[in-house]
Scaffold this active site. Sequence first.
Site, PDB file in Angstrom:
ATOM      1  CG  ASN A 143      -1.592   1.315   1.467  1.00  0.00           C
ATOM      2  OD1 ASN A 143      -2.508   1.683   0.749  1.00  0.00           O
ATOM      3  ND2 ASN A 143      -1.100   2.072   2.454  1.00  0.00           N
ATOM      4  CE1 TYR A 152       0.072   7.920  -6.749  1.00  0.00           C
ATOM      5  CE2 TYR A 152      -1.863   8.639  -7.960  1.00  0.00           C
ATOM      6  CZ  TYR A 152      -1.305   7.981  -6.878  1.00  0.00           C
ATOM      7  OH  TYR A 152      -2.112   7.377  -5.941  1.00  0.00           O
ATOM      8  CE  LYS A 154      -0.428   4.314  -6.643  1.00  0.00           C
ATOM      9  NZ  LYS A 154      -0.207   3.406  -5.507  1.00  0.00           N
TER      10      LYS A 154
HETATM   11  P1  NAD Z   1      -0.625   8.663   2.956  1.00  0.00           P
HETATM   12  O1  NAD Z   1       0.370   9.624   2.439  1.00  0.00           O
HETATM   13  O2  NAD Z   1      -1.588   9.073   4.014  1.00  0.00           O
HETATM   14  O3  NAD Z   1       0.097   7.299   3.450  1.00  0.00           O
HETATM   15  C1  NAD Z   1       1.146   6.753   2.684  1.00  0.00           C
HETATM   16  C2  NAD Z   1       1.789   5.646   3.450  1.00  0.00           C
HETATM   17  O4  NAD Z   1       2.921   5.227   2.687  1.00  0.00           O
HETATM   18  C3  NAD Z   1       2.283   6.062   4.824  1.00  0.00           C
HETATM   19  O5  NAD Z   1       2.022   5.041   5.758  1.00  0.00           O
HETATM   20  C4  NAD Z   1       3.792   6.232   4.637  1.00  0.00           C
HETATM   21  O6  NAD Z   1       4.527   5.854   5.788  1.00  0.00           O
HETATM   22  C5  NAD Z   1       4.065   5.256   3.508  1.00  0.00           C
HETATM   23  N1  NAD Z   1       5.233   5.713   2.752  1.00  0.00           N
HETATM   24  C6  NAD Z   1       5.352   6.843   2.012  1.00  0.00           C
HETATM   25  N2  NAD Z   1       6.597   6.934   1.545  1.00  0.00           N
HETATM   26  C7  NAD Z   1       7.270   5.840   1.996  1.00  0.00           C
HETATM   27  C8  NAD Z   1       8.597   5.356   1.848  1.00  0.00           C
HETATM   28  N3  NAD Z   1       9.506   6.020   1.143  1.00  0.00           N
HETATM   29  N4  NAD Z   1       8.918   4.199   2.450  1.00  0.00           N
HETATM   30  C9  NAD Z   1       8.030   3.515   3.169  1.00  0.00           C
HETATM   31  N5  NAD Z   1       6.753   3.907   3.338  1.00  0.00           N
HETATM   32  C10 NAD Z   1       6.394   5.063   2.755  1.00  0.00           C
HETATM   33  O7  NAD Z   1      -1.345   8.149   1.667  1.00  0.00           O
HETATM   34  P2  NAD Z   1      -2.737   7.429   1.397  1.00  0.00           P
HETATM   35  O8  NAD Z   1      -3.593   8.448   0.774  1.00  0.00           O
HETATM   36  O9  NAD Z   1      -3.212   6.642   2.556  1.00  0.00           O
HETATM   37  O10 NAD Z   1      -2.240   6.451   0.226  1.00  0.00           O
HETATM   38  C11 NAD Z   1      -2.026   5.076   0.406  1.00  0.00           C
HETATM   39  C12 NAD Z   1      -2.003   4.441  -0.965  1.00  0.00           C
HETATM   40  O11 NAD Z   1      -3.232   4.734  -1.628  1.00  0.00           O
HETATM   41  C13 NAD Z   1      -0.887   4.977  -1.872  1.00  0.00           C
HETATM   42  O12 NAD Z   1      -0.364   3.906  -2.626  1.00  0.00           O
HETATM   43  C14 NAD Z   1      -1.630   5.950  -2.770  1.00  0.00           C
HETATM   44  O13 NAD Z   1      -0.987   6.108  -4.010  1.00  0.00           O
HETATM   45  C15 NAD Z   1      -2.969   5.270  -2.904  1.00  0.00           C
HETATM   46  N6  NAD Z   1      -4.082   6.135  -3.302  1.00  0.00           N
HETATM   47  C16 NAD Z   1      -4.499   7.167  -2.501  1.00  0.00           C
HETATM   48  C17 NAD Z   1      -5.566   7.953  -2.919  1.00  0.00           C
HETATM   49  C18 NAD Z   1      -6.088   9.117  -2.086  1.00  0.00           C
HETATM   50  O14 NAD Z   1      -6.916   9.900  -2.594  1.00  0.00           O
HETATM   51  N7  NAD Z   1      -5.684   9.278  -0.845  1.00  0.00           N
HETATM   52  C19 NAD Z   1      -6.192   7.689  -4.139  1.00  0.00           C
HETATM   53  C20 NAD Z   1      -5.745   6.634  -4.921  1.00  0.00           C
HETATM   54  C21 NAD Z   1      -4.689   5.852  -4.486  1.00  0.00           C
END
Ligand code: NAD
Length: 247
Positions: free
Chosen positions: A90, A155, A159
């Site tokens: 994730n 990005y 994905k």
């Molecule tokens: P967030 O930024 O709140 O959390 C991201 C997580 O990834 C955190 O736990 C962080 O510790 C970890 N992370 C980031 N960089 C890291 C690194 N270099 N090494 C290890 N861990 C790392 O993001 P989120 O919104 O919860 O996103 C989680 C996933 O969902 C991601 O893959 C993101 O691309 C995807 N996503 C999010 C959304 C959205 O709208 N929030 C939409 C589509 C997809």
Amino acid sequence: MLKGKVAVVTGGTRGIGYAIVKLYLENGAKVALFGSRQETVDKALASLKEENAEWEVIGDCPDLSDDKAVAAAIDKVKAAYGKIDILVNNAGISDSTPIDNYTAEQFTKVMNLNVNAIMNAVMPTVKIMKEQGGGCIINTSSMVSICGQTSGVAYPTSKSAVNGLTWSLARELGPSNIRVNAVAPGITRTDMVAALPDQVIQPLIQRIPLHRVGEPEDVANAFLFLASDMASYVTGEVLSVDGAMRT
Ligand code: NAD
């Protein structure tokens, strides 16, 4: 739904990952969460233990770009809990750099965490899953893997690669009883989205047929279904959880 199962969740310290960890624990799994820093891992573990001191959860912060560090962290989980049934990839970073400002380094940074890091966790975990006779892998994709976005080309590219990896691994690992799926969230209320001003978020909400952004729990529910035995014949699927915004 996950009683007796062991799960690893990368990026489990906040946002969607934290919601997945919590839901998996509520459903009886033992969970190892990975984060980027020890401090945030400790904070997440403390907050989960505060919710329920009985939950079996551990944490680690391997550098996900380092294959050896990730393999060592995966081995530690196996040593602690005896097996790994579920791997949730994730962790991810988003990007909105316009094309004129891109550097090769910026593109590589996004691809490294969003794609290469998944392989770093998949490779050692698949060995364990094959030995134990099966398992399941769930990757976090995104709505923009299907429809693209107006800037930050790395990005959606990363994905889309996650989708390709998911489809291909599902074909390759099906005979080993390992299911591989992805969840493609739309706009989800995590720290990143909560920080957007109202004048940015409101027009976006109007474009979502369900007229609201997703909550981390909406997305976590899809991860629960895909990890559970209810999805025993589901593999190679990229499940959209986006209120139909992609359409
Ligand atoms: P967030 O930024 O709140 O959390 C991201 C997580 O990834 C955190 O736990 C962080 O510790 C970890 N992370 C980031 N960089 C890291 C690194 N270099 N090494 C290890 N861990 C790392 O993001 P989120 O919104 O919860 O996103 C989680 C996933 O969902 C991601 O893959 C993101 O691309 C995807 N996503 C999010 C959304 C959205 O709208 N929030 C939409 C589509 C997809």
